[in-house]
Design a protein around this motif. Structure first.
Motif: not given
Length: 601
Positions: A163-178
């Protein structure tokens, strides 16, 4: 004795008779039977019955306390008479005769009843969510969620995942939603984005050499609510694995889901192994890419049957048929009701025929079909005497949407639907690209970071619309739990795939520079998936709305009615963030009419 309790409210049993105890909890219910007060006291662990005799200080005190107040009581455990034992309660063999009462937290008059599932509207429930969560059903759902998450952690760890944590504040991402954007105070005019998913970070962890990662990950998407989707935020079991092919991912997730749904499914059967259904086959047989396999009926493409037919209503259209066996005893009302149901889904009507014992067809459109039409149709749908056949005709997408719903509804109405089971499947072989209906341009149909089947050669030699990707969805009972993919880890393939979708090399490097840079320093083949925790709990709790499985959800308009979010921000804070607001213009009410929600002056 402890200041507040010697026992919990769900702990006492017949073995505790004659013990002096101290309990604390909420005053759940009160009944006055001839001056004797019977009180149900509730805490997190359960419910116990209290007794206060007439003329005692305890009786007087408990008579005056409002429901849902928090109280401490001292008393002695006594055995209930045989005729008063409540077998539905773990504490049903005993009661506590109260000698002393202390109010720890008085409750004001309640906005709705707690001890019954009355018909209070959802907005009211969310406004007073802390009260709503005291209801037995809601408390049970939230505890189920907690247990499911704990089990997921245990199962993933046992399979060698870290189990590892990843950032909450990041850059925009092309995941398909706003994205939800967060303004930066230190970098004027720039924004962080809350992660739609930890997609890029978990791939970077694989490139960093961690091999098997998981996380109960919060995800944020600015999208509208649905019954199976909460607006704003959701949680998923985020998984990524190195040196794997598609089947390796399937084996891990099938084991986790099978074990989880067996453990928490209360005896309901679980599909195993999960069938693999190609995307295009799913669209033809079930009308969508998230089929409810509890419905034991399939759609059949019969467009070719009517290509040369004289039946003009079907000529030149995509025609899908649904054969429903054993309908000989169904009255005309059944067919009319199915037509009404199809109309509710957007259909202009629902054509149908029924095969008689003599092999001939009856029904509204039977007279328009030739003997050749009938013979070909019966062969295509595998029709037997007593089989009804429903038809949808029109554009492919429209027919698919309507007939997918008709398939499930017909199965439920005719006994071809399985209850109390979990029917899983994998949807595989998704198209890599699709054509935008408005612009006609080629764009990604799924995750842009997926590996195309056939690799670089397929990208360079095939029609983009014929290229399949190593992408997959896991579906249970018509609910999509997750999408996943074997990732593209080769820069050259990434450049080529994005070029087909209209991105230049410079744009790819600008948008995905971090990922590309990582790929150029030795990236292992890897893949993953991320089943939605909220939807898993919704299925296990048998709840039709996902908000019933979340402690503090937003409402359908993405508002937190309890805490008052979203809220306005003071001008000083906006200046600190280098922001100014541009609100949409307010519509001026027509002359003689008052603005909605405001009193007339």
């Amino acid at each position: 004795m402890h200041r507040y309790r010697s026992h919990t409210c769900g702990e006492l049993r017949a073995a505790d008779v004659d013990a002096d105890v101290r309990l604390s909890g909420w005053l759940h219910n009160r009944r006055d039977l001839g001056g004797i007060l019977f009180i149900d006291l509730r805490d997190h662990h359960g419910l116990v019955q209290l007794v206060a005799r007439p003329g005692t200080p305890a009786n007087e005190a408990l008579s005056a306390i409002t429901k849902e107040s928090v109280v401490r009581v001292d008393g002695r455990v006594t055995a209930r008479g045989a005729e008063n034992v409540n077998p539905e309660l773990p504490t049903g063999e005993i009661e506590v005769e109260v000698s002393e009462v202390e109010v720890l937290g008085a409750a004001e008059p309640l906005p709705f009843t707690i001890n019954t599932e009355d018909g209070v509207n959802e907005e009211r429930r969310l406004e007073y969510r802390f009260l709503d969560l005291r209801r037995e059903r809601m408390h049970r759902n939230i505890m189920l969620r907690s247990s499911v998450i704990a089990a997921l952690r245990q199962k993933m760890t046992a399979l060698g995942f870290n189990e590892m944590a990843t950032p909450i504040l990041s850059a925009t991402s092309p995941e398909g939603a706003r994205d939800f954007l967060v303004p930066s105070r230190l970098h004027a005019g720039k924004f962080y984005a809350l992660p739609q998913a930890p997609q890029q970070f978990k791939q970077l962890l694989m490139i960093a050499g961690f091999d098997r990662y998981f996380q109960i990950a919060p995800c944020f998407r600015d999208e509208d609510a649905r019954a199976d989707r909460s607006p704003g935020e959701f949680y998923q079991l985020d998984v990524e694995m190195s040196f794997v092919e598609q089947e390796d991912v399937f084996q891990v997730i099938e084991k986790v889901m099978t074990d989880l749904f067996t453990e928490f499914g209360q005896g309901r059967e679980v599909t195993s192994p999960f069938p693999r259904i190609p995307y295009r086959e799913s669209m033809l047989k079930y009308g969508n890419d998230k089929p409810d396999l509890r419905a034991r009926l399939e759609l059949v493409d019969v467009s070719h049957v009517f290509e040369g037919s004289g039946f003009k209503a079907f000529a030149g259209k995509h025609v899908r048929a649904l054969a429903v066996p054993d309908t000989a005893d169904q009255p005309r009302k059944f067919f009319d009701q199915m037509g009404e149901f199809a109309a509710e889904q957007g259909a202009k009507g629902l054509a149908w025929v029924r095969i008689g014992e003599d092999g001939k067809l009856t029904g509204p459109i039977a007279k328009f079909l030739t003997e050749d039409d009938v013979a070909r149709l019966v062969t295509e749908v595998g029709g037997k005497p007593g089989t009804a056949v429903f038809f949808g005709a029109g554009e492919f997408d429209e027919v698919s949407k309507i007939m997918s719903a008709v398939r499930v509804e017909a199965a439920k109405r005719t006994g071809h639907f399985e209850e109390n089971v979990f029917r899983f499947c994998w949807i595989v072989d998704f198209p890599m690209f699709e054509k935008n209906e408005d612009s006609g341009e080629i764009e990604f149909s799924h995750n842009p970071f997926s590996m195309p089947q056939g690799g670089l050669e397929a990208l360079r030699t095939k029609d983009p619309l014929d290229i399949l990707a190593w992408q997959y969805d896991i579906v249970c009972n018509g609910i999509e739990l997750s999408s996943g993919a074997i990732r593209n880890h080769e820069p050259e393939i990434m450049y080529e795939a994005f070029e087909i979708a209209g991105y230049s090399k410079d744009e790819v490097e600008s948008e995905f520079g971090g990922m590309l840079r990582a790929f150029k320093f030795g990236a292992p083949p890897h893949g993953g998936i991320a089943p939605g925790v909220d939807r898993i709990v919704m299925l296990l709790a048998d709840e039709p709305n996902i908000r019933e499985t979340i402690a503090f959800p937003l409402n359908g308009n993405a508002q937190d009615l309890l805490m008052g979010a979203p809220s306005e921000v003071e001008e000083a804070r906006l200046r600190e963030l280098h922001l100014s607001l541009r609100k949409p213009p307010q519509v001026k009410p027509a002359e003689g009419k008052q603005a909605e929600g405001r009193p007339a002056e």
